[in-house]
Design a protein around this motif. Structure first.
Motif, short mmCIF file in Angstrom:
data_model
loop_
_atom_site.label_atom_id
_atom_site.label_comp_id
_atom_site.label_asym_id
_atom_site.label_seq_id
_atom_site.Cartn_x
_atom_site.Cartn_y
_atom_site.Cartn_z
N LEU A 294 0.82 -1.21 0.00
CA LEU A 294 0.00 0.00 0.00
C LEU A 294 0.85 1.26 0.00
CD1 LEU A 294 -2.78 -0.95 2.59
CD2 LEU A 294 -2.78 -1.26 0.12
N GLY A 295 0.36 2.27 -0.69
CA GLY A 295 1.02 3.57 -0.65
C GLY A 295 0.50 4.38 0.53
N GLY A 329 7.40 3.00 -0.25
CA GLY A 329 6.69 3.76 -1.28
C GLY A 329 5.90 4.93 -0.74
N SER A 330 6.17 5.32 0.49
CA SER A 330 5.38 6.38 1.12
C SER A 330 5.76 7.76 0.60
CB SER A 330 5.60 6.35 2.64
OG SER A 330 5.27 5.10 3.18
N ARG A 331 4.83 8.68 0.77
CA ARG A 331 5.12 10.10 0.54
C ARG A 331 5.11 10.77 1.90
NH1 ARG A 331 2.03 14.63 -3.25
NH2 ARG A 331 3.38 16.39 -2.64
N LEU A 332 6.20 11.46 2.23
CA LEU A 332 6.38 12.05 3.55
C LEU A 332 6.31 13.57 3.45
CD1 LEU A 332 7.09 11.63 6.56
CD2 LEU A 332 9.51 11.62 5.89
N LEU A 333 5.41 14.16 4.23
CA LEU A 333 5.27 15.61 4.29
C LEU A 333 5.52 16.06 5.73
CD1 LEU A 333 2.00 16.14 2.18
CD2 LEU A 333 4.37 16.50 1.43
N THR A 334 6.60 16.78 5.95
CA THR A 334 6.92 17.29 7.28
C THR A 334 7.35 18.75 7.17
OG1 THR A 334 9.22 16.53 7.10
CG2 THR A 334 7.64 15.03 8.14
N GLY A 335 7.44 19.39 8.34
CA GLY A 335 7.93 20.76 8.38
C GLY A 335 7.09 21.70 7.53
N GLY A 349 -4.74 9.72 -3.58
CA GLY A 349 -3.96 8.67 -4.23
C GLY A 349 -3.32 7.68 -3.28
N HIS A 350 -3.71 7.65 -2.01
CA HIS A 350 -3.07 6.77 -1.04
C HIS A 350 -4.08 5.95 -0.25
CE1 HIS A 350 0.04 9.85 -1.84
NE2 HIS A 350 0.90 8.89 -1.57
N ASP A 383 -12.31 18.93 5.09
CA ASP A 383 -11.22 18.51 4.22
C ASP A 383 -11.10 16.99 4.20
OD1 ASP A 383 -10.40 21.17 3.62
OD2 ASP A 383 -9.37 21.26 5.56
N LEU A 384 -11.25 16.39 5.35
CA LEU A 384 -11.17 14.93 5.44
C LEU A 384 -12.28 14.29 4.63
CD1 LEU A 384 -9.52 12.70 6.88
CD2 LEU A 384 -11.19 12.81 8.72
N LEU A 385 -13.49 14.83 4.73
CA LEU A 385 -14.63 14.28 4.00
C LEU A 385 -14.45 14.39 2.49
CD1 LEU A 385 -17.51 15.66 6.24
CD2 LEU A 385 -16.99 13.24 5.87
N SER A 386 -13.84 15.46 2.03
CA SER A 386 -13.74 15.68 0.59
C SER A 386 -12.49 15.07 -0.03
CB SER A 386 -13.79 17.18 0.28
OG SER A 386 -12.71 17.86 0.90
N ALA A 387 -11.40 14.95 0.74
CA ALA A 387 -10.12 14.54 0.15
C ALA A 387 -9.86 13.04 0.24
CB ALA A 387 -8.97 15.29 0.82
#
Length: 545
Positions: A294-295, A329-335, A349-350, A383-387
């Motif tokens: 899983l991504g 295969g993860s995408r990491l968003l920090t900072g 997409g995840h 945002d959670l409901l739509s994304a």
């Protein structure tokens, strides 16, 4: 009132006695949750058509935005009244926005008009594309007891409770058995429901270390006697438990209740559902895909603007870095990269969405629940409901993300509800403030168990992680966190920050030093007494099957 009528119907159906009566009363009790089930049914009504599902998601998000704006306006009205009572100037009372501005009454009215128009447009789109999503909730959304039993995993017991006025009714269900027990108020004492709820709140507050210093052990035993003991034979036979609590007990950690000389989680895997009907929804869907394939979108340690006063959370940076190592295969968003735009763009997409940050939760305004991101950004319930797009796993690794407002209709408004509505198969949320470094240990161990056993389910992995962390000493927890931080290249902060609470507690707004921050926006006023205290290992729960 509707709740009273439901309650009377449940009791009348129980009168004949026997399995059929127990099953009929169980089904009727589920009808109390029809509001939640109707929201879940709305997205299911869209089927697999992408544009239909997008229309329903946009409508659900528009509803949440409208409700959040209304809650903000109501809060402003209350503050205006309070300011006037204190002799202040009502026109100066307002709600501070994320960017620091304070809206006046005219601006609030304009914003309400805007979200009202957006909601009307979204509803019109759904009425055209998916009219079934707007149909009144009927008996068809509530499966009967036989359908729920058929959907249960074979090694599982389901515990469901109905609480109203002076009666508590509990059911224990397996695939081939259904037991029912009724507890009434003792002679001369009425309103058993108030007594149960008050006891549950005290026990939850003790688990959360929020200042309650009363007889926690006695409260825990009393709750176990009410909620678990009537079904002791089945609990000794089945080690996997699904709890369907009434809305008033949604924050009670059943897994931390006393059981056989320890706590229930020491011997059982405990998962939670907001409604038993979710079992039949899950039963009709494809099986979980292997976790290693899983991504994942991993969001942690966002660089929020210092004006907001949120302390840094090195544990969230370590947590997401370690999960990224486990899931290459993860995408990491920090900072500074953890912006709302980046999260909303990447989420669809995840299959795994993991958000590790502070939690800003208000039970009086549940639709305004949000997770701070970089700068002035935050991720809101809408945002959670739509994304999100039917994720296999959604982890809200922040403080109090399982909190919400219980309604008279048996629903609990908040992030957990939103996760179920969007179709998340498994959700991990917290019932109280999360210690930053210890929470990191629990969550990273959960992922290791998921990836180490291809057939493992989330409830099992979380239960193993909680038992392991509970067994560690404060020094062992600190050492493990420092090793993870070193591997991730993250500064863990002062040595005391990674430790469990000790008797040398210094109060601060964000659980400061020692032993390090929690992922909360509220003060924690009392230290946990011991390293095995539920505060450390038990805040997270699994919602799913």
């Amino acid at each position: 009132m509707p709740a009273g009528l439901h309650h009377a119907a449940v009791l009348s159906l129980l009168l004949p006695g026997g399995r059929d009566a127990a099953a009929a009363a169980f089904t009727r009790a589920e009808r109390v949750r029809a509001g939640f089930l109707g929201a879940v049914r709305a997205l299911d009504a869209a089927g697999t058509d992408r544009e239909d599902r997008a229309a329903v998601r946009n409508w659900l998000a528009a509803e949440a935005r409208w409700a959040a704006e209304f809650e903000e306006h109501l809060g402003a009205v209350r503050r205006t009244a309070a300011s006037g009572a204190r002799g202040g100037r009502p026109e100066e009372t307002g709600e501070r926005l994320s960017g620091g501005a304070v809206p006046r009454a005219a601006e609030r009215r304009a914003r309400i008009a805007a979200v009202d128009q957006a909601l009307a447009a979204a509803e019109t789109a759904v009425r055209i594309r998916v009219p079934a999503a707007l149909a009144p909730v009927g008996d068809d959304v509530v499966p009967d007891a036989a359908a729920v039993a058929e959907a249960l995993p074979p090694d599982t017991v389901l515990l469901a409770h109905h609480l109203f006025d002076d009666v508590l009714v509990g059911w224990a269900m397996t695939r081939d058995r259904l037991l029912v027990e009724r507890v009434t108020a003792p002679p001369g004492r009425h309103r058993l429901a108030h007594h149960v709820v008050a006891t549950a709140r005290r026990y939850r507050d003790w688990c959360a270390a929020t200042g309650y210093g009363g007889p926690a052990e006695a409260d825990g035993r009393r709750l176990a006697d009410w909620l678990l003991r009537p079904f002791a034979p089945l609990l000794r036979e089945f080690r996997r438990v699904i709890v369907v609590p009434p809305a008033a007990l949604a924050l009670l950690p059943f897994h931390a209740l006393p059981w056989d000389g320890d706590v229930l989680a020491a011997t059982h895997e405990v998962s939670y559902l907001p409604a038993a009907a979710q079992l039949t929804r899950r039963h009709a869907r494809r099986p979980d895909r292997p976790w290693s394939g899983l991504g994942a979108l991993l969001v942690g340690a966002p660089a929020s603007d210092p004006r907001h006063g949120l302390p840094e959370l090195p544990g969230t940076a370590v947590e997401t870095a370690e999960i990224a190592r486990l899931l290459p295969g993860s995408r990491l968003l920090t900072g500074a990269r953890a912006t709302r735009a980046a999260v909303v763009e990447a989420a669809p997409g995840h299959d795994v969405l993991h958000l590790a940050t502070h939690g800003l939760i208000d039970e009086l305004a549940p639709n305004r629940s949000r997770l701070p991101l970089a700068g002035d950004d935050f991720l809101g319930l809408a945002d959670l409901l739509s994304a999100a797009r039917d994720p296999q796993l959604l982890v809200l690794s922040a403080c109090d993300t399982g909190r919400g407002r219980a309604t008279a209709g048996g629903d609990v408004l908040g992030l957990t509800r939103a996760a179920q509505v969007i179709g998340a198969r498994h959700t991990v949320v917290s019932l109280w403030p999360v210690h930053d470094s210890v929470g990191c240990l629990v969550i990273t161990r959960m992922y290791r168990h998921l990836l180490g056993h291809p057939a493992a389910h989330v409830g099992h992995a979380l239960a193993l992680a909680q038992r392991e962390v509970r067994a560690l000493s404060g020094a062992e927890r600190g050492e493990e966190f420092r090793l993870l931080a070193s591997r991730a290249g993250v500064d863990p902060g002062p040595r005391a920050r990674a430790r469990s609470w000790s008797s040398s507690w210094s109060r601060s707004w964000f659980c400061g030093e020692p032993p390090g921050p929690s992922r909360d926006s509220e003060p924690v006023r009392r230290p946990a007494a011991t390293e095995r205290h539920p505060y450390h290992w038990a805040p997270f729960i699994h919602v799913g099957v």
